[in-house]
Design a protein around this motif. Structure first.
Motif, PDB file in Angstrom:
ATOM      1  N   LYS A  47       0.830  -1.216   0.000  1.00  0.00           N
ATOM      2  CA  LYS A  47       0.000   0.000   0.000  1.00  0.00           C
ATOM      3  C   LYS A  47       0.859   1.259   0.000  1.00  0.00           C
ATOM      4  O   LYS A  47       0.554   2.229  -0.695  1.00  0.00           O
ATOM      5  CB  LYS A  47      -0.934   0.002   1.212  1.00  0.00           C
ATOM      6  N   LEU A  48       1.928   1.236   0.790  1.00  0.00           N
ATOM      7  CA  LEU A  48       2.793   2.417   0.858  1.00  0.00           C
ATOM      8  C   LEU A  48       3.485   2.662  -0.479  1.00  0.00           C
ATOM      9  O   LEU A  48       3.503   3.795  -0.977  1.00  0.00           O
ATOM     10  CB  LEU A  48       3.827   2.262   1.972  1.00  0.00           C
ATOM     11  N   PHE A  49       4.044   1.627  -1.080  1.00  0.00           N
ATOM     12  CA  PHE A  49       4.712   1.799  -2.367  1.00  0.00           C
ATOM     13  C   PHE A  49       3.722   2.222  -3.452  1.00  0.00           C
ATOM     14  O   PHE A  49       4.066   2.990  -4.349  1.00  0.00           O
ATOM     15  CB  PHE A  49       5.474   0.538  -2.768  1.00  0.00           C
ATOM     16  N   ALA A  51       1.118   4.139  -2.913  1.00  0.00           N
ATOM     17  CA  ALA A  51       0.916   5.572  -2.652  1.00  0.00           C
ATOM     18  C   ALA A  51       2.095   6.375  -3.201  1.00  0.00           C
ATOM     19  O   ALA A  51       1.901   7.446  -3.796  1.00  0.00           O
ATOM     20  CB  ALA A  51       0.752   5.818  -1.150  1.00  0.00           C
ATOM     21  N   TYR A  52       3.315   5.871  -3.014  1.00  0.00           N
ATOM     22  CA  TYR A  52       4.493   6.550  -3.565  1.00  0.00           C
ATOM     23  C   TYR A  52       4.399   6.625  -5.088  1.00  0.00           C
ATOM     24  O   TYR A  52       4.760   7.634  -5.699  1.00  0.00           O
ATOM     25  CB  TYR A  52       5.779   5.823  -3.176  1.00  0.00           C
ATOM     26  N   SER A  53       3.918   5.563  -5.709  1.00  0.00           N
ATOM     27  CA  SER A  53       3.772   5.523  -7.166  1.00  0.00           C
ATOM     28  C   SER A  53       2.865   6.652  -7.641  1.00  0.00           C
ATOM     29  O   SER A  53       3.193   7.373  -8.593  1.00  0.00           O
ATOM     30  CB  SER A  53       3.221   4.161  -7.599  1.00  0.00           C
ATOM     31  N   LYS A  54       1.742   6.809  -6.977  1.00  0.00           N
ATOM     32  CA  LYS A  54       0.793   7.873  -7.347  1.00  0.00           C
ATOM     33  C   LYS A  54       1.391   9.261  -7.129  1.00  0.00           C
ATOM     34  O   LYS A  54       1.185  10.172  -7.934  1.00  0.00           O
ATOM     35  CB  LYS A  54      -0.499   7.710  -6.549  1.00  0.00           C
ATOM     36  N   GLU A  55       2.131   9.415  -6.047  1.00  0.00           N
ATOM     37  CA  GLU A  55       2.753  10.702  -5.720  1.00  0.00           C
ATOM     38  C   GLU A  55       3.750  11.132  -6.804  1.00  0.00           C
ATOM     39  O   GLU A  55       3.838  12.316  -7.139  1.00  0.00           O
ATOM     40  CB  GLU A  55       3.449  10.576  -4.366  1.00  0.00           C
ATOM     41  N   GLU A  56       4.476  10.183  -7.345  1.00  0.00           N
ATOM     42  CA  GLU A  56       5.473  10.507  -8.371  1.00  0.00           C
ATOM     43  C   GLU A  56       4.819  11.080  -9.624  1.00  0.00           C
ATOM     44  O   GLU A  56       5.399  11.931 -10.301  1.00  0.00           O
ATOM     45  CB  GLU A  56       6.309   9.276  -8.714  1.00  0.00           C
ATOM     46  N   LEU A  57       3.624  10.644  -9.946  1.00  0.00           N
ATOM     47  CA  LEU A  57       2.923  11.188 -11.117  1.00  0.00           C
ATOM     48  C   LEU A  57       2.528  12.649 -10.891  1.00  0.00           C
ATOM     49  O   LEU A  57       2.536  13.451 -11.835  1.00  0.00           O
ATOM     50  CB  LEU A  57       1.697  10.338 -11.451  1.00  0.00           C
ATOM     51  N   VAL A 168       0.722   5.404   5.076  1.00  0.00           N
ATOM     52  CA  VAL A 168      -0.097   5.776   3.917  1.00  0.00           C
ATOM     53  C   VAL A 168      -1.063   6.864   4.361  1.00  0.00           C
ATOM     54  O   VAL A 168      -1.733   6.739   5.381  1.00  0.00           O
ATOM     55  CB  VAL A 168      -0.865   4.556   3.351  1.00  0.00           C
ATOM     56  N   ASP A 169      -1.137   7.922   3.570  1.00  0.00           N
ATOM     57  CA  ASP A 169      -2.048   9.026   3.845  1.00  0.00           C
ATOM     58  C   ASP A 169      -3.483   8.498   3.846  1.00  0.00           C
ATOM     59  O   ASP A 169      -3.923   7.919   2.843  1.00  0.00           O
ATOM     60  CB  ASP A 169      -1.873  10.111   2.781  1.00  0.00           C
TER      61      ASP A 169
END
Length: 172
Positions: A47-49, A51-57, A168-169
């Motif tokens: 889940k955390l990774f 969320a990081y994936s989405k943040e990078e976009l 995760v936010d």
């Protein structure tokens, strides 16, 4: 869309397009890490990774916006395939940290180039990226510190996975 910009040099345009490419690659790397972690039972890390994936976009969109605001069409580059397999959760975290160090150097180059050219509009964006990298590095450094402090026994990794789920936010 014009081919040239009054405010962005060719070097800056190239670096902004590279920033887009690299942020999108980062997204894909974290998506691969998420998929791998989930497949291994590390649901919190997955889940955390993710969320990081989405943040990078979101980070990629900032460079796209800068190019579009200057009448330039951002390049949609082909992306390299990110690493798919990891030896362990510890290894995935180490890969993420190493990747963020590389991204930090890229963000510094964008910022330095903008300042050298006196392009304060892009320098401000570069500084935003640099500040963001402090957060990115801190996330991974904290995970590495926990691994160093508590080891990577099955029990310690389970605890770490639970901690990663809490990172995760909740608004996502």
């Amino acid at each position: 869309m014009g081919a040239k910009s009054e405010f962005l040099s060719e070097a800056i345009v190239k670096l902004l397009n590279y920033r887009i490419e690299q942020e999108e690659f980062s997204s894909r790397l974290y998506l691969a890490m998420s998929t791998w972690a989930t497949s291994k039972g590390y649901l919190g890390a997955g889940k955390l990774f993710e969320a990081y994936s989405k943040e990078e976009l979101i980070h990629a969109d900032k460079a796209k916006t800068m190019l579009l605001a200057n009448g330039l069409l951002p390049i949609t580059s082909a992306l390299d395939k990110p690493q798919q397999e990891f030896k362990s959760l510890s290894h995935a975290i180490e890969v993420g940290f190493k990747h963020e160090k590389e991204i930090t150097n890229q963000c510094y180059l964008l910022t330095k180039t903008a300042f050298d050219e006196g392009n304060f509009m892009v320098a401000e964006l570069g500084l935003w990226y640099a500040r963001e990298q402090v957060e990115e590095m801190d996330k991974f450094q904290n995970l590495l510190d926990q691994l160093d402090a508590f080891g990577d026994s099955n029990h310690a990794l389970r605890e770490l996975d639970e901690e990663m789920a809490k990172m995760v936010d909740p608004l996502e």
